[in-house]
Design a protein around this motif. Structure first.
Motif, short mmCIF file in Angstrom:
data_model
loop_
_atom_site.label_atom_id
_atom_site.label_comp_id
_atom_site.label_asym_id
_atom_site.label_seq_id
_atom_site.Cartn_x
_atom_site.Cartn_y
_atom_site.Cartn_z
N PRO A 240 0.93 -1.52 0.17
CA PRO A 240 -0.22 0.22 0.43
C PRO A 240 0.66 1.00 0.09
O PRO A 240 0.34 2.00 -0.47
N ARG A 241 2.01 1.28 0.12
CA ARG A 241 3.07 2.13 -0.12
C ARG A 241 4.08 1.95 -0.82
O ARG A 241 4.91 2.18 0.02
N SER A 242 3.48 2.04 -1.87
CA SER A 242 4.65 1.56 -3.36
C SER A 242 4.30 2.77 -4.37
O SER A 242 2.44 3.22 -4.56
N ARG A 243 4.51 1.89 -5.47
CA ARG A 243 3.62 3.12 -6.70
C ARG A 243 2.54 1.85 -7.12
O ARG A 243 1.84 1.80 -8.04
N GLY A 244 2.28 0.89 -6.45
CA GLY A 244 1.38 -0.28 -6.34
C GLY A 244 0.06 0.84 -6.48
O GLY A 244 -1.33 -0.15 -6.67
N GLN A 245 -0.12 1.80 -6.10
CA GLN A 245 -1.22 3.42 -5.70
C GLN A 245 -2.10 2.86 -6.79
O GLN A 245 -3.30 3.31 -7.03
N ILE A 246 -0.98 3.42 -8.17
CA ILE A 246 -1.40 3.38 -9.65
C ILE A 246 -1.92 2.30 -9.99
O ILE A 246 -3.34 1.99 -10.79
N VAL A 247 -1.00 1.05 -9.94
CA VAL A 247 -2.43 -0.24 -10.64
C VAL A 247 -3.44 0.08 -9.52
O VAL A 247 -4.85 -0.40 -9.92
N ARG A 248 -3.67 0.38 -9.00
CA ARG A 248 -4.93 -0.14 -7.89
C ARG A 248 -6.25 0.91 -7.87
O ARG A 248 -7.36 0.80 -8.38
#
Length: 211
Positions: free
Chosen positions: A10-18
């Motif tokens: 949740p504290r990563s560039r994964g927020q973009i994909v989310r």
């Protein structure tokens, strides 16, 4: 099982994909990984040898499980894999779509990292850096958001997911003072239900992980 397996923190560039997945509206399964432990495990390194997130495994109709890494590539892939989402525009709007999607993944990303590390490009370094100067990047972003409601015209696209969140982060972390066009663009972006859902999901996951 969902067709999309989403590897993130949740504290990563994964927020973009989310954000992209919430815009897509298709079922997906989230696999949470921790820095330095599960992100570097043999099982995950077989998915992404860089040992970083985000990544997806897309099972698809044939169930083969194709892996995509790099947030910009994931956004572009999902937009094409699910054309019914209309997150990848038709020609001729694909020109602006590709232009600003990969401008954000290239010059903006590089400039943002240099800015965070307090590195300034001067003289010949402006040529070597590829993005010129911070002022050049900010001017280009003004141009990007001034051509229409969204980056590729009047319809929201995957380019807005990636480039939009890049601008959002720059503003939230105080790395830029948004111009009037950028501020208006970000207001539209933040009003999207998928943006709000994605932020809420990752905020809850981040809190559960310890703050």
């Amino acid at each position: 099982m969902a067709d999309i397996i989403f590897y993130t923190n949740p504290r990563s560039r994964g927020q973009i994909v989310r954000f992209m997945l919430e815009e897509l509206g298709e079922p997906y399964e989230t696999v949470l990984l921790d820095y330095g432990t599960t992100m570097k495990s043999a099982d995950y390194l077989a998915i992404n040898p860089m040992g970083k997130v985000p990544a997806i495994r897309h099972l698809g109709a044939d169930g083969k499980g194709r892996v995509v890494t790099e947030a910009a590539a994931i956004c572009a892939y999902l937009a094409d894999a699910y054309p019914q989402s209309q997150l990848a525009p038709a020609l001729p709007d694909r020109a602006a779509y590709y232009r600003w999607l990969f401008f954000a993944a290239g010059p903006v990303e590089s400039a943002m990292l240099d800015r965070a590390r307090k590195l300034e490009t001067e003289g010949q370094q402006k040529v070597m850096a590829g993005y010129g100067s911070w002022a050049d990047v900010m001017q280009a972003l003004d141009i990007a958001v001034s051509g229409g409601e969204w980056l590729a015209g009047e319809r929201f696209s995957a380019a807005d997911v990636y480039a939009g969140l890049s601008m959002d982060w720059l503003a939230m972390f105080g790395m830029m003072e948004p111009s009037a066009p950028v501020a208006a663009y970000l207001q539209r972006l933040r009003a999207r239900p998928a943006y709000q859902r994605a932020k809420a999901i990752d905020a809850e996951l981040g809190a559960a992980a310890g703050g």
